[in-house]
Design a protein around this motif. Structure first.
Motif, PDB file in Angstrom:
ATOM      1  N   ALA A  11       0.812  -1.212   0.000  1.00 51.92           N
ATOM      2  CA  ALA A  11       0.000   0.000   0.000  1.00 51.92           C
ATOM      3  C   ALA A  11       0.844   1.259   0.000  1.00 51.92           C
ATOM      4  CB  ALA A  11      -0.940   0.007   1.203  1.00 51.92           C
ATOM      5  N   THR A  12       1.979   1.230   0.665  1.00 51.22           N
ATOM      6  CA  THR A  12       2.795   2.442   0.759  1.00 51.22           C
ATOM      7  C   THR A  12       3.799   2.577  -0.373  1.00 51.22           C
ATOM      8  OG1 THR A  12       4.374   1.310   2.210  1.00 51.22           O
ATOM      9  CG2 THR A  12       2.576   2.519   3.263  1.00 51.22           C
ATOM     10  N   GLN A  13       4.267   1.466  -0.950  1.00 45.65           N
ATOM     11  CA  GLN A  13       5.329   1.537  -1.945  1.00 45.65           C
ATOM     12  C   GLN A  13       4.839   1.364  -3.384  1.00 45.65           C
ATOM     13  OE1 GLN A  13       8.587  -1.065  -1.016  1.00 45.65           O
ATOM     14  NE2 GLN A  13       8.661  -0.478   1.124  1.00 45.65           N
ATOM     15  N   VAL A 334     -17.552  -5.957   8.079  1.00 47.27           N
ATOM     16  CA  VAL A 334     -16.779  -5.149   9.034  1.00 47.27           C
ATOM     17  C   VAL A 334     -15.385  -4.872   8.472  1.00 47.27           C
ATOM     18  CG1 VAL A 334     -15.719  -5.132  11.327  1.00 47.27           C
ATOM     19  CG2 VAL A 334     -18.074  -5.952  11.035  1.00 47.27           C
ATOM     20  N   LEU A 335     -14.759  -5.882   7.872  1.00 47.51           N
ATOM     21  CA  LEU A 335     -13.424  -5.707   7.299  1.00 47.51           C
ATOM     22  C   LEU A 335     -13.441  -4.614   6.236  1.00 47.51           C
ATOM     23  CD1 LEU A 335     -10.949  -8.472   6.204  1.00 47.51           C
ATOM     24  CD2 LEU A 335     -11.564  -6.661   4.623  1.00 47.51           C
ATOM     25  N   VAL A 336     -14.428  -4.634   5.356  1.00 49.88           N
ATOM     26  CA  VAL A 336     -14.514  -3.624   4.304  1.00 49.88           C
ATOM     27  C   VAL A 336     -14.744  -2.242   4.902  1.00 49.88           C
ATOM     28  CG1 VAL A 336     -15.888  -2.809   2.346  1.00 49.88           C
ATOM     29  CG2 VAL A 336     -15.234  -5.212   2.497  1.00 49.88           C
ATOM     30  N   ASP A 337     -15.590  -2.156   5.913  1.00 53.45           N
ATOM     31  CA  ASP A 337     -15.816  -0.860   6.566  1.00 53.45           C
ATOM     32  C   ASP A 337     -14.524  -0.314   7.163  1.00 53.45           C
ATOM     33  OD1 ASP A 337     -18.492  -0.664   5.931  1.00 53.45           O
ATOM     34  OD2 ASP A 337     -19.170  -1.608   7.791  1.00 53.45           O
ATOM     35  N   GLU A 338     -13.727  -1.188   7.731  1.00 52.51           N
ATOM     36  CA  GLU A 338     -12.447  -0.761   8.292  1.00 52.51           C
ATOM     37  C   GLU A 338     -11.518  -0.234   7.206  1.00 52.51           C
ATOM     38  OE1 GLU A 338     -12.336  -3.900  12.095  1.00 52.51           O
ATOM     39  OE2 GLU A 338     -11.106  -4.253  10.300  1.00 52.51           O
ATOM     40  N   VAL A 339     -11.505  -0.888   6.065  1.00 49.85           N
ATOM     41  CA  VAL A 339     -10.687  -0.404   4.948  1.00 49.85           C
ATOM     42  C   VAL A 339     -11.195   0.943   4.457  1.00 49.85           C
ATOM     43  CG1 VAL A 339     -10.085  -0.815   2.533  1.00 49.85           C
ATOM     44  CG2 VAL A 339      -9.898  -2.674   4.196  1.00 49.85           C
ATOM     45  N   ALA A 341     -12.698   3.222   5.953  1.00 53.81           N
ATOM     46  CA  ALA A 341     -12.502   4.321   6.902  1.00 53.81           C
ATOM     47  C   ALA A 341     -11.284   5.167   6.530  1.00 53.81           C
ATOM     48  CB  ALA A 341     -12.355   3.768   8.316  1.00 53.81           C
ATOM     49  N   ALA A 342     -10.338   4.564   5.810  1.00 55.09           N
ATOM     50  CA  ALA A 342      -9.139   5.302   5.385  1.00 55.09           C
ATOM     51  C   ALA A 342      -9.348   6.017   4.055  1.00 55.09           C
ATOM     52  CB  ALA A 342      -7.962   4.336   5.271  1.00 55.09           C
ATOM     53  N   LEU A 394      -8.588   6.301 -10.274  1.00 52.92           N
ATOM     54  CA  LEU A 394      -8.454   4.865 -10.484  1.00 52.92           C
ATOM     55  C   LEU A 394      -7.382   4.279  -9.573  1.00 52.92           C
ATOM     56  CD1 LEU A 394      -8.773   4.709 -14.369  1.00 52.92           C
ATOM     57  CD2 LEU A 394     -10.401   3.795 -12.701  1.00 52.92           C
ATOM     58  N   ALA A 395      -6.310   5.037  -9.340  1.00 50.46           N
ATOM     59  CA  ALA A 395      -5.282   4.586  -8.401  1.00 50.46           C
ATOM     60  C   ALA A 395      -5.858   4.480  -6.989  1.00 50.46           C
ATOM     61  CB  ALA A 395      -4.091   5.539  -8.422  1.00 50.46           C
ATOM     62  N   GLU A 396      -6.799   5.376  -6.650  1.00 50.30           N
ATOM     63  CA  GLU A 396      -7.479   5.262  -5.362  1.00 50.30           C
ATOM     64  C   GLU A 396      -8.239   3.947  -5.275  1.00 50.30           C
ATOM     65  OE1 GLU A 396     -10.325   8.201  -2.829  1.00 50.30           O
ATOM     66  OE2 GLU A 396     -11.147   7.555  -4.764  1.00 50.30           O
ATOM     67  N   ALA A 397      -8.945   3.596  -6.359  1.00 50.01           N
ATOM     68  CA  ALA A 397      -9.654   2.311  -6.389  1.00 50.01           C
ATOM     69  C   ALA A 397      -8.677   1.156  -6.255  1.00 50.01           C
ATOM     70  CB  ALA A 397     -10.456   2.189  -7.685  1.00 50.01           C
ATOM     71  N   ALA A 398      -7.520   1.283  -6.923  1.00 50.76           N
ATOM     72  CA  ALA A 398      -6.493   0.238  -6.822  1.00 50.76           C
ATOM     73  C   ALA A 398      -5.971   0.111  -5.400  1.00 50.76           C
ATOM     74  CB  ALA A 398      -5.347   0.549  -7.781  1.00 50.76           C
ATOM     75  N   GLN A 399      -5.813   1.224  -4.714  1.00 49.86           N
ATOM     76  CA  GLN A 399      -5.351   1.190  -3.329  1.00 49.86           C
ATOM     77  C   GLN A 399      -6.349   0.471  -2.432  1.00 49.86           C
ATOM     78  OE1 GLN A 399      -4.725   5.356  -2.531  1.00 49.86           O
ATOM     79  NE2 GLN A 399      -2.615   5.316  -3.217  1.00 49.86           N
TER      80      GLN A 399
END
Length: 424
Positions: A11-13, A334-339, A341-342, A394-399
């Motif tokens: 996610a960061t690199q 719940v997992l998707v909601d946690e993702v 949130a960012a 689109l990069a946001e969607a990829a992230q």
């Protein structure tokens, strides 16, 4: 690699570098190859390009061929006396050259009472407000659509003209290779002229060409160490006469960029990348094998799929990326909601069923659909060009996809699955 290290490192690199890569793939598909309807030369050029990207990334790659008619529009002409009106043949319409009076109807009751035989049926109002589902569509066929098709086929008009509900538009609303009555779209301006013509004969000439053809969908694998897998998919075909940037050049460009970025990473589940073909005209004929049929012949058992993530319509420049879930467990919700949130710019929306995630969720596979909401009149129109799609969005969607992959890496298929029975 653990799910935590995958999530952090990728996610960061990797994700921040995806926008220019996505933009390059988008331009190739939309700006250079252009409209990519199934069965066309451009459609096959797109499948070749996708295959080359997967192979260059070192992925195991397979092309699945399926038979599909190659249809081409040569010319359309509609005349009322000496006046020429706007008209466009519907995809898969046969040719015709007919002069006959109009039989107009705006409701099923009017159509049932109309004398159609040998006339040109003019459909408007209630009958022309939406695209008519093909009569052999395996997903659904609304009852009013079934009755419309039945009344037309029983009434045997010489041809069918449908009035598009938007001013100046002739976008096709009958797209069925099994519908053998010649049909075309006219704009509302032409519709008014024909309604006012009374019994004056109208001349319609449609010149089209249909021949045997084929298409390919492309599947690639990044093999993991566990028997489970996660599917990432997007379709690359378009309607006729649209470059297909939003629908779905952006989705397939993002899929290709993800395949390149993830190919060298260690990941426990197998990653399956599916570049779907024939999403736009799926179910419009019973004469040919469907792309879904070819895929399912090799994937009858879907019990090992942790999740399927479909990219279709994401990344509008003036839009908001959206995410919908289907067939998921409460824990997966719940997992998707946690993702999410960012990602305050990504909106969770209600489930929708008109894309390739249908292949998965109808077989109980937990499915995620990533799209966007924004400018109207883009998808399926000639205006669906590159400027309306943002590689950054689109990069946001990829992230989001990458974050989901990281969190799903150590999950079993049973963990993501809903215990509720299927009703779709």
């Amino acid at each position: 690699m653990s799910s935590e290290s995958f999530d952090t490192q990728i996610a960061t690199q990797v994700a921040p570098q995806l926008a220019p890569v996505i933009g390059r793939h988008l331009h190739k598909l939309v700006g250079e190859i252009g409209p990519r309807p199934v069965g066309s030369v451009a459609n096959n050029a797109a499948s070749d390009y996708i295959e080359s990207v997967f192979k260059s990334a070192g992925l195991e790659t397979q092309k699945q061929r399926f038979e599909w008619p190659t249809w081409a529009h040569v010319a359309s002409e509609l005349r009322l006396g000496e006046r020429r009106l706007n008209v466009e043949a519907n995809p898969f319409s046969p040719s015709c050259d007919v002069t006959a009076p109009i039989a107009a109807a705006s409701t099923l009751a009017e159509l049932r009472a109309a004398q159609l035989n040998g006339r040109i049926a003019l459909l408007y109002g209630e009958l022309a407000k939406e695209t008519i589902w093909p009569k052999h569509n395996p997903i659904m066929l609304p009852e009013n659509h079934r009755l419309l098709i039945e009344l037309l086929e029983t009434g045997q008009p010489a041809a069918v003209l449908m009035v598009h509900p938007r001013l100046g538009q002739t976008l096709s609303q009958i797209e069925d290779a099994d519908f053998t009555i010649p049909s075309a779209m006219i704009d509302p301006e032409a519709g008014v002229a024909l309604l006012n013509a009374g019994d004056e004969p109208v001349s319609l000439r449609l010149e089209t060409h249909t021949s045997p053809g084929y298409g390919y969908q492309v599947i690639a694998h990044k093999r993991g160490s566990s028997p489970s897998k996660i599917v990432l998919c997007a379709h690359f075909d378009t309607k006729f006469n649209t470059p297909g940037a939003v629908d779905n050049g952006g989705g397939i460009a993002t899929l290709l960029a993800l395949a390149e970025a993830l190919a060298g990473q260690t990941f426990a589940p197998t990653l399956e990348f599916v570049a779907w073909n024939n999403e736009e005209y799926y179910g419009s004929t019973s004469q040919y094998a469907l792309s879904d049929t070819e895929y399912m012949a090799q994937n009858e058992d879907m019990s090992g799929i942790i999740a399927a993530i479909n990219l279709d319509g994401a990344g509008q420049t003036l839009g908001t990326n959206t995410l919908a879930q289907m067939r998921q467990s409460e824990a997966f919700t719940v997992l998707v909601d946690e993702v999410l949130a960012a990602y305050p710019g990504v909106a969770r929306v209600e489930p929708w069923y008109a894309s390739n995630h249908y292949t998965y969720f109808k077989r109980e596979v937990p499915s995620v659909a990533i799209s966007s909401e924004g400018v109207d009149n883009l998808g399926h129109y000639m205006t669906d060009v590159e400027v309306w799609v943002s590689p950054v969005r689109l990069a946001e969607a990829a992230q989001v996809v990458i974050d989901l992959l990281g969190r799903l890496a150590d999950k079993a298929p049973a963990w993501t699955r809903s215990t509720a029975s299927s009703t779709e």
